[in-house]
Design a protein around this motif. Sequence first.
Motif, PDB file in Angstrom:
ATOM      1  N   ARG A  33      46.658  40.649  36.609  1.00 14.49           N
ATOM      2  CA  ARG A  33      45.650  41.596  36.109  1.00 14.49           C
ATOM      3  C   ARG A  33      46.065  43.033  36.423  1.00 14.49           C
ATOM      4  N   TYR A  34      46.549  43.251  37.639  1.00 18.78           N
ATOM      5  CA  TYR A  34      47.024  44.587  37.991  1.00 18.78           C
ATOM      6  C   TYR A  34      48.237  44.962  37.136  1.00 18.78           C
ATOM      7  N   ASN A  61      41.064  48.688  46.152  1.00 18.21           N
ATOM      8  CA  ASN A  61      41.788  47.870  45.170  1.00 18.21           C
ATOM      9  C   ASN A  61      43.207  48.375  44.947  1.00 18.21           C
ATOM     10  N   LYS A  84      46.704  35.355  39.699  1.00 16.26           N
ATOM     11  CA  LYS A  84      45.860  35.887  38.615  1.00 16.26           C
ATOM     12  C   LYS A  84      45.587  37.371  38.831  1.00 16.26           C
ATOM     13  N   GLN A  85      45.283  37.747  40.077  1.00 17.61           N
ATOM     14  CA  GLN A  85      44.999  39.156  40.372  1.00 17.61           C
ATOM     15  C   GLN A  85      46.241  40.016  40.190  1.00 17.61           C
ATOM     16  N   CYS A 129      49.903  43.124  46.376  1.00 15.41           N
ATOM     17  CA  CYS A 129      50.248  42.069  45.409  1.00 15.41           C
ATOM     18  C   CYS A 129      51.621  42.320  44.795  1.00 15.41           C
ATOM     19  N   LYS A 163      45.176  46.741  47.540  1.00 17.12           N
ATOM     20  CA  LYS A 163      45.382  45.328  47.189  1.00 17.12           C
ATOM     21  C   LYS A 163      46.455  45.190  46.113  1.00 17.12           C
ATOM     22  N   ASP A 169      44.548  32.355  42.823  1.00 20.38           N
ATOM     23  CA  ASP A 169      43.757  33.570  42.560  1.00 20.38           C
ATOM     24  C   ASP A 169      44.611  34.819  42.752  1.00 20.38           C
ATOM     25  N   LYS A 170      45.497  34.788  43.742  1.00 19.39           N
ATOM     26  CA  LYS A 170      46.359  35.939  43.989  1.00 19.39           C
ATOM     27  C   LYS A 170      47.309  36.163  42.814  1.00 19.39           C
TER      28      LYS A 170
END
Length: 97
Positions: free
Chosen positions: A15-16, A84, A11-12, A91, A87, A8-9
């Motif tokens: 996305r960023y 966010n 993927k995130q 990331c 975050k 998930d990390k």
Amino acid sequence: MTKKAITDKQKQTARYAKALGHPVRVAILQMLSKQACCYHGDMSEILPVAKSTLSQHLNELKDAGLIQGEVTPPMVKYCINKDNWAKARQCLNDLFG
């Protein structure tokens, strides 16, 4: 060798990174990071893009969770989503760390 699932990390982070993948979106984030908020109309006077294009970029940043908007008819006020944003920084720091 065993295949590993995409986390998930990861993927995130992707996305960023996608949201940061256009210079206009980077400019928007830089502008918003220097002030409490900004109205859509104000940005269209500063950035060299059409209002409709600016809206698309704002939507991409909003979908990624990097900014948030508050509708105050007839205007929309945008700000950095600080949680966010932190975050995203973590990331990307982990990726390049």
